[in-house]
Design a protein around this motif. Structure first.
Motif, PDB file in Angstrom:
ATOM      1  N   GLN A  39       0.833  -1.196   0.000  1.00 25.64           N
ATOM      2  CA  GLN A  39       0.000   0.000   0.000  1.00 25.64           C
ATOM      3  C   GLN A  39       0.872   1.253   0.000  1.00 25.64           C
ATOM      4  N   ASP A  42       2.488   1.618  -3.469  1.00 25.56           N
ATOM      5  CA  ASP A  42       1.462   2.032  -4.434  1.00 25.56           C
ATOM      6  C   ASP A  42       1.195   3.529  -4.339  1.00 25.56           C
ATOM      7  N   SER A  43       1.147   4.037  -3.110  1.00 26.85           N
ATOM      8  CA  SER A  43       0.856   5.466  -2.929  1.00 26.85           C
ATOM      9  C   SER A  43       1.982   6.332  -3.484  1.00 26.85           C
ATOM     10  N   VAL A  45       4.141   5.312  -6.245  1.00 26.65           N
ATOM     11  CA  VAL A  45       4.234   5.187  -7.707  1.00 26.65           C
ATOM     12  C   VAL A  45       2.995   5.732  -8.412  1.00 26.65           C
ATOM     13  N   GLN A  46       1.850   5.824  -7.715  1.00 26.04           N
ATOM     14  CA  GLN A  46       0.623   6.269  -8.353  1.00 26.04           C
ATOM     15  C   GLN A  46       0.394   7.774  -8.239  1.00 26.04           C
ATOM     16  N   GLN A  47       1.190   8.475  -7.420  1.00 18.58           N
ATOM     17  CA  GLN A  47       0.996   9.916  -7.242  1.00 18.58           C
ATOM     18  C   GLN A  47       1.699  10.686  -8.354  1.00 18.58           C
ATOM     19  N   SER A  48       1.298  11.921  -8.566  1.00 18.36           N
ATOM     20  CA  SER A  48       1.898  12.775  -9.594  1.00 18.36           C
ATOM     21  C   SER A  48       2.326  14.130  -9.046  1.00 18.36           C
ATOM     22  N   SER A  51       7.781  14.975  -8.350  1.00 16.21           N
ATOM     23  CA  SER A  51       8.555  14.434  -9.471  1.00 16.21           C
ATOM     24  C   SER A  51       9.756  15.353  -9.717  1.00 16.21           C
ATOM     25  N   TYR A  73       8.429  -4.541  -6.952  1.00 14.64           N
ATOM     26  CA  TYR A  73       8.223  -3.161  -7.388  1.00 14.64           C
ATOM     27  C   TYR A  73       9.435  -2.640  -8.154  1.00 14.64           C
ATOM     28  N   LYS A  76       9.147  -3.884 -11.588  1.00 11.16           N
ATOM     29  CA  LYS A  76       8.012  -3.304 -12.298  1.00 11.16           C
ATOM     30  C   LYS A  76       8.260  -1.848 -12.669  1.00 11.16           C
ATOM     31  N   TYR A  77       9.061  -1.155 -11.873  1.00 13.22           N
ATOM     32  CA  TYR A  77       9.334   0.266 -12.118  1.00 13.22           C
ATOM     33  C   TYR A  77      10.845   0.486 -12.240  1.00 13.22           C
TER      34      TYR A  77
END
Length: 529
Positions: A39, A42-43, A45-48, A51, A73, A76-77
């Motif tokens: 969790q 995820d928080s 890699v999914q935020q924008s 950066s 992860y 995956k990234y």
């Protein structure tokens, strides 16, 4: 510490944006609960809002599955996750300190235990840092850059019991980039040593081959023996080796290139000699040469006997020759090597170890073991091959010789070494001519011309030598004449491997005669512990 209600208030017209400044944000995740880890990641890699960012994940030898999640992860990234795992638990404070040294960002957001990542809140805090350089926060802060190749003495790395034990821990640092085709042999050779108290500190520079999978396989096969780090991208060999040193706990250090391998008695022989001769700083072994396909070739040992060599005598030899072509030939006593690496100088990338070895010899003797206990891989992708193509084999050597002489000038007993500067430069001029011919024979006209002129620039008097005079007409000949001349001169181009061994330098003592009374058996080590 400042909290959200303590942050400076900014109007819309004065507000700074992370998007404008573009500082790299390191998100350090350490000692984290595996049940909450997915969790948390995820928080991120999914935020924008934030950066660019990187995640540095440090696992303290946990058994709750968090390491496997972090690796998923990272795969995956790609380019976003640096992951590291301790071979044994270091404790939360030490694991955090290591993680901070792995971070490459300007700012850090620290997450531990079950802390949630709130991108909006983190961005507000980070933006306030751009306005007020003195602001502080509990878990968001500016990073201080570490500028050291080998960390200074650290009680986490060198435990007191190692100094008292008759079986001191040996740290073997293996740093790798895309050498998966050699890595099994390298790691396998470590775990077949006749001396058992060994740790492997492994770091991978974001290899694109099977290297990381091989390292994970060995770590699983030999639990508690390997620390693992994988950079999110290739940060260069120095940064890769530095990762290894962050995990060192041993009294002794071997920097083993991942395309090399060591024979079973390497550690036992070196360690026995260094424990017997406590004033010696390092032990150097002879090598056997492997090519890309694993074919073996031999050269004569540099010295004709195993011996204890005074440091000043050895340093004088270093002025004329590297002696050990591979850093994998040396086992260091860490306490005597610390502070001798001159990181940051022009030549550190290519000649840093030779400078360090010379510097060590200004204060300590060393041990030479004539048996070929290292399998040294020599191939077209090696650092030395790359250096030959860009003149650094000679330009770097020229700078190096002056650096060594400069170091020697700081020691009253190193006069012999500093007096060898001019003879060493003359030898280097001849080496330039040999590289010139090698380049021409390989069809590299431009490289050959550069080495030819470099020879005269380094040693102007070389123009009076017969080899120079024989080569000089080449540049005015037609193609057929050039080919004929090159065939006539071909023998001069060979950088031959050693065919004879030399007597040890003055003051050296054969190891069989140098063993102190009561230690004639040295130390008897075995895999039985």
């Amino acid at each position: 510490m400042a909290h959200d209600n303590d942050l400076p208030q900014q109007s819309d017209t004065t507000r700074f944006s992370l998007d404008e400044a573009k500082p790299l944000i390191s998100i350090l995740v350490h000692n984290y609960e595996a049940s909450e880890l997915s969790q948390c990641l995820d928080s991120i890699v999914q935020q924008s809002r934030i950066s660019p960012w990187e995640v540095v994940f440090c696992d303290d030898a946990s058994v709750d599955g968090g390491w496997a999640i972090a690796n998923e992860y990272a795969a995956k990234y790609p380019g976003q996750f640096t992951v590291s795992r301790n071979r044994v638990s270091m404790g939360s404070a030490a694991n955090r300190r290591k993680g901070l040294q792995l971070c490459k960002g300007e700012y850090c957001v620290e997450l531990t235990a079950t802390a949630e990542f709130d991108a909006d809140y983190a961005a507000e805090v980070l933006e306030s840092f751009l306005v007020d350089k003195f602001i502080e926060h509990t878990y968001i802060f500016r990073l201080k850059r570490v500028n050291a190749f080998i960390p200074q003495h650290n009680p986490i790395r060198v435990q007191p019991e190692h100094a008292r034990s008759r079986k001191p821990l040996v740290s073997i640092c293996v740093y790798n980039y895309n050498y998966g085709r050699y890595l099994r042999q390298c790691l396998g050779s470590i775990f077949t040593q006749t001396y058992s108290n060994i740790e492997v500190c492994f770091s991978d520079n974001a290899s694109t081959d099977e290297s990381w999978e091989i390292a994970l396989e060995f770590a699983e096969k030999y639990p508690g023996k390997m620390s693992l780090t994988r950079n999110r991208m290739n940060f260069g060999p120095n940064a890769n080796l530095y990762n290894c040193t962050l995990n060192m706990r041993g009294k002794y250090l071997l920097k083993l290139c991942s395309d090399d391998a060591i024979l079973p008695e390497f550690v036992e022989r070196c360690l026995g000699a260094l424990e017997t001769h406590s004033d010696a700083a390092f032990a150097m072994v002879h090598r056997t040469i492997l090519d890309e396909e694993g074919r073996v070739s031999h050269e004569a040992p540099f010295y004709d006997q195993s011996c204890l060599i005074p440091g000043s005598s050895k340093a004088a030899v270093y002025m004329m020759s590297s002696v050990n072509p591979s850093i994998s030939q040396i086992l260091y006593k860490i306490e005597k090597a610390e502070g001798k690496r001159m990181a940051g100088n022009l030549n550190d990338r290519w000649f840093g170890d030779r400078i360090m070895d010379f510097h060590i010899c200004c204060d300590y003797p060393m041990v030479y073991i004539k048996e070929p206990l290292l399998l040294n891989r020599v191939h077209g992708n090696s650092e030395s091959s790359k250096m030959e193509g860009n003149l650094l084999q000679c330009i770097g050597e020229y700078v190096l010789l002056h650096q060594l002489a400069d170091i020697a000038d700081n020691y009253e007993h190193m006069q012999t070494a500093s007096e060898r500067l001019q003879p060493a430069i003359e030898k280097l001029g001849s080496l330039c001519l040999r590289y010139c011919l090698r380049s021409l024979l390989a069809g590299d006209e431009r490289g050959g011309r550069r080495y030819f002129h470099l020879a005269a620039a380094i040693h102007p008097e070389i123009s009076e030598q017969s080899a120079y005079k024989e080569m000089l007409p080449y540049w005015g000949l037609e193609d057929s004449g050039r080919k004929t001349l090159l065939e006539q001169l071909r023998g001069l181009a060979q950088l031959e491997r050693r065919t004879v061994s030399y007597p040890p330098p003055p003051g050296s003592v054969p190891l069989s005669d140098a063993i102190p009374r009561g230690k004639d058996q040295c130390l008897s080590f075995s895999n039985k512990g």
